[in-house]
Design a protein around this motif. Structure first.
Motif, PDB file in Angstrom:
ATOM      1  N   PRO A 103       0.224  20.006  34.880  1.00 42.88           N
ATOM      2  CA  PRO A 103      -1.669  20.301  34.396  1.00 42.88           C
ATOM      3  C   PRO A 103      -2.487  19.608  34.891  1.00 42.88           C
ATOM      4  O   PRO A 103      -2.097  18.449  35.221  1.00 42.88           O
ATOM      5  N   LYS A 104      -3.397  18.950  35.832  1.00 42.24           N
ATOM      6  CA  LYS A 104      -4.864  18.581  35.600  1.00 42.24           C
ATOM      7  C   LYS A 104      -5.050  18.080  34.824  1.00 42.24           C
ATOM      8  O   LYS A 104      -5.427  16.825  34.874  1.00 42.24           O
ATOM      9  N   ILE A 105      -5.397  18.760  33.360  1.00 45.98           N
ATOM     10  CA  ILE A 105      -5.581  18.799  32.469  1.00 45.98           C
ATOM     11  C   ILE A 105      -4.580  18.860  31.310  1.00 45.98           C
ATOM     12  O   ILE A 105      -4.518  20.134  31.229  1.00 45.98           O
ATOM     13  N   LEU A 106      -4.044  18.062  30.206  1.00 38.38           N
ATOM     14  CA  LEU A 106      -3.369  18.308  29.123  1.00 38.38           C
ATOM     15  C   LEU A 106      -4.217  18.103  27.945  1.00 38.38           C
ATOM     16  O   LEU A 106      -5.042  17.133  27.754  1.00 38.38           O
ATOM     17  N   ILE A 107      -3.768  18.787  26.921  1.00 42.02           N
ATOM     18  CA  ILE A 107      -5.188  19.069  25.441  1.00 42.02           C
ATOM     19  C   ILE A 107      -3.604  18.439  24.903  1.00 42.02           C
ATOM     20  O   ILE A 107      -3.253  20.393  24.758  1.00 42.02           O
ATOM     21  N   LEU A 108      -3.463  17.984  23.540  1.00 35.43           N
ATOM     22  CA  LEU A 108      -3.130  17.690  22.467  1.00 35.43           C
ATOM     23  C   LEU A 108      -3.567  17.496  21.115  1.00 35.43           C
ATOM     24  O   LEU A 108      -4.103  17.015  21.405  1.00 35.43           O
ATOM     25  N   ASP A 109      -3.243  19.066  20.121  1.00 29.39           N
ATOM     26  CA  ASP A 109      -3.961  18.033  18.830  1.00 29.39           C
ATOM     27  C   ASP A 109      -2.510  17.811  17.936  1.00 29.39           C
ATOM     28  O   ASP A 109      -1.876  18.769  17.869  1.00 29.39           O
ATOM     29  N   GLU A 110      -2.967  16.789  17.415  1.00 28.50           N
ATOM     30  CA  GLU A 110      -1.527  16.002  16.319  1.00 28.50           C
ATOM     31  C   GLU A 110      -0.295  16.295  17.495  1.00 28.50           C
ATOM     32  O   GLU A 110       0.665  16.544  16.957  1.00 28.50           O
ATOM     33  N   PRO A 111      -0.114  15.699  18.665  1.00 30.15           N
ATOM     34  CA  PRO A 111       1.245  16.005  19.543  1.00 30.15           C
ATOM     35  C   PRO A 111       2.102  14.570  18.476  1.00 30.15           C
ATOM     36  O   PRO A 111       3.450  16.084  19.529  1.00 30.15           O
ATOM     37  N   VAL A 112       2.326  14.393  18.097  1.00 27.69           N
ATOM     38  CA  VAL A 112       3.722  13.701  17.829  1.00 27.69           C
ATOM     39  C   VAL A 112       3.582  13.766  15.925  1.00 27.69           C
ATOM     40  O   VAL A 112       4.595  13.304  15.817  1.00 27.69           O
ATOM     41  N   ASP A 113       3.033  14.838  15.354  1.00 23.30           N
ATOM     42  CA  ASP A 113       3.493  15.088  14.163  1.00 23.30           C
ATOM     43  C   ASP A 113       4.413  15.416  13.695  1.00 23.30           C
ATOM     44  O   ASP A 113       5.138  16.405  14.259  1.00 23.30           O
ATOM     45  N   GLY A 114       5.261  15.371  13.517  1.00 23.46           N
ATOM     46  CA  GLY A 114       6.475  15.593  13.307  1.00 23.46           C
ATOM     47  C   GLY A 114       7.745  14.994  13.399  1.00 23.46           C
ATOM     48  O   GLY A 114       9.204  15.363  13.916  1.00 23.46           O
ATOM     49  N   LEU A 115       7.525  13.710  14.447  1.00 25.21           N
ATOM     50  CA  LEU A 115       8.420  13.158  15.410  1.00 25.21           C
ATOM     51  C   LEU A 115       9.100  11.898  15.043  1.00 25.21           C
ATOM     52  O   LEU A 115       8.412  11.387  14.360  1.00 25.21           O
ATOM     53  N   ASP A 116      10.058  11.913  15.037  1.00 25.03           N
ATOM     54  CA  ASP A 116      10.870  10.475  14.713  1.00 25.03           C
ATOM     55  C   ASP A 116      10.117   9.386  15.439  1.00 25.03           C
ATOM     56  O   ASP A 116       9.678   9.585  16.404  1.00 25.03           O
ATOM     57  N   PRO A 117      10.192   8.312  14.679  1.00 25.22           N
ATOM     58  CA  PRO A 117       9.765   6.920  16.016  1.00 25.22           C
ATOM     59  C   PRO A 117       9.834   6.596  17.096  1.00 25.22           C
ATOM     60  O   PRO A 117       9.546   6.145  18.405  1.00 25.22           O
ATOM     61  N   VAL A 118      11.102   6.590  17.616  1.00 27.94           N
ATOM     62  CA  VAL A 118      12.086   6.795  18.283  1.00 27.94           C
ATOM     63  C   VAL A 118      11.290   7.887  19.084  1.00 27.94           C
ATOM     64  O   VAL A 118      10.564   7.434  20.966  1.00 27.94           O
TER      65      VAL A 118
ATOM     66  N   ARG B   6      -0.464  10.810  38.020  1.00 26.25           N
ATOM     67  CA  ARG B   6      -0.179  11.920  39.234  1.00 26.25           C
ATOM     68  C   ARG B   6      -2.265  12.162  38.639  1.00 26.25           C
ATOM     69  O   ARG B   6      -2.692  13.355  38.762  1.00 26.25           O
ATOM     70  N   GLY B   7      -2.482  11.379  38.139  1.00 20.85           N
ATOM     71  CA  GLY B   7      -4.189  11.666  37.748  1.00 20.85           C
ATOM     72  C   GLY B   7      -4.308  12.095  36.765  1.00 20.85           C
ATOM     73  O   GLY B   7      -5.837  12.391  36.409  1.00 20.85           O
ATOM     74  N   THR B   8      -3.448  12.802  35.534  1.00 27.36           N
ATOM     75  CA  THR B   8      -3.428  13.703  34.338  1.00 27.36           C
ATOM     76  C   THR B   8      -4.494  13.388  34.101  1.00 27.36           C
ATOM     77  O   THR B   8      -4.875  12.198  32.873  1.00 27.36           O
ATOM     78  N   THR B   9      -5.610  14.162  33.751  1.00 23.95           N
ATOM     79  CA  THR B   9      -6.716  13.729  32.283  1.00 23.95           C
ATOM     80  C   THR B   9      -6.278  14.231  30.760  1.00 23.95           C
ATOM     81  O   THR B   9      -5.886  16.025  30.723  1.00 23.95           O
ATOM     82  N   VAL B  10      -6.253  14.027  29.403  1.00 23.36           N
ATOM     83  CA  VAL B  10      -5.826  13.904  28.761  1.00 23.36           C
ATOM     84  C   VAL B  10      -6.839  13.567  27.643  1.00 23.36           C
ATOM     85  O   VAL B  10      -7.759  12.951  27.641  1.00 23.36           O
ATOM     86  N   LEU B  11      -6.808  15.027  27.285  1.00 21.53           N
ATOM     87  CA  LEU B  11      -7.629  15.258  25.539  1.00 21.53           C
ATOM     88  C   LEU B  11      -6.700  15.229  24.005  1.00 21.53           C
ATOM     89  O   LEU B  11      -6.168  16.150  25.140  1.00 21.53           O
ATOM     90  N   LEU B  12      -6.791  14.181  23.436  1.00 20.06           N
ATOM     91  CA  LEU B  12      -5.856  14.463  22.889  1.00 20.06           C
ATOM     92  C   LEU B  12      -6.775  14.239  21.334  1.00 20.06           C
ATOM     93  O   LEU B  12      -7.487  13.400  21.074  1.00 20.06           O
TER      94      LEU B  12
END
Length: 297
Positions: free
Chosen positions: A145-160, A176-182
């Protein structure tokens, strides 16, 4: 570039977004922070074209997002609650997305599938929450994607796995110069990846700035004044506390301005300490009546 101008949204007489304006530059990693109920998820659903604004506009590169398939085909979105068809596997969701996103990369998909160690034939509903997040992330990155939008992206993941996902994300931004809104409540992690920050409160954007500029505009100082001296009212104090003779001040100014002002006081001792993003967040919202309070006393 994502541009939000004078956005307003009301649900059952509750104004979730109130004349909100925001700009996410191309290639930026923009962290959206705020207390629960501030309007973060509602704002994200407008940026992804899920909600129709009551007033105002949301555009990507000057084009409206709502009911615009061409713009949406360049946006990947991972919500807090991951979406998948009830009986679908990763492989089936891949076929679905391949038919919508023209830049889907099979090479990326295979590399991420191998790195995450997920079985693409198992139904997603049989995965743990963390594994579902991994599956959603690998599919989103494979969309190119050109734009990646993430809402609580790492919730529930282990530290590694959290570190692995952040590493993949930052590599994608660099290459790639992706624009990220998180959006995330983990401000310590946002501090490591974001270069821009916006703070929401009660449907309004309190401020948005590059992270370095934001942290450079608020300073923590610890000092011991001479006997009988007090902190002058002319200092731009956001918060003040003391333990014995050691006073801690949160000042709204640059480090150079703070050093000049404190040196003029001729204290017994003083030291300037950089603020974390979490501290900036707490003290900015403290001025809006959202401070930590003694409840049981």
């Amino acid at each position: 570039m994502i541009e939000v101008r004078n956005l307003t949204k009301t649900f059952s007489r509750v104004r979730a977004l109130d004349d909100l304006s925001m700009t996410v530059p191309d290639g930026a990693v923009y962290g959206l922070v705020g207390p629960n109920g501030a309007g973060k998820s509602t704002l994200i659903r407008h940026v992804t074209g899920i909600f129709r604004p009551d007033a105002g506009t949301v555009t990507v590169d000057g084009q409206p997002v709502y009911e615009n398939p061409a713009v949406k085909s360049r946006i990947a979105y991972i919500p807090d609650d991951v979406f998948y068809f009830p009986s679908a596997s990763i492989a089936e969701m891949r076929r679905f997305y391949e038919g919508i996103y023209p830049d889907f990369s099979d090479e990326r998909y295979q590399r991420l599938l191998e790195a995450f160690g997920l079985n693409e034939r198992v139904q997603l509903r049989r995965f743990s929450k963390g594994m579902q997040k991994q599956a959603a992330f690998l599919l989103a990155i494979a969309l190119c994607p050109k734009i990646l939008i993430l809402d609580e992206p790492v919730d529930g993941l282990d530290p590694v796995m959290r570190r692995q996902m952040w590493s993949v994300l930052m590599q994608d931004v660099a290459e790639r110069g992706t624009t990220v809104l998180l959006s995330s409540h983990n401000l310590r992690e946002l501090e490591d990846v974001c270069d821009h920050v916006g703070i929401l409160h009660q449907g309004k954007l309190l401020l948005e700035r590059p992270l370095a500029e934001l942290q450079g505009s608020v300073v923590k100082a610890q000092l011991v004044l001479r006997e009988g001296d007090t902190v002058p009212e002319s200092l731009p104090v956001l918060h003040q506390s003391a333990v014995g003779r050691v006073q801690t001040l949160i000042l709204r100014c640059s480090q150079a301005e703070a050093e000049t002002a404190l040196h003029a006081l001729e204290p017994v001792f003083y030291d300037l300490i950089p603020l974390t993003l979490e501290e900036v967040f707490i003290y900015e919202l403290g001025g809006e009546g959202y401070a930590v309070r003694d409840i049981l006393v």
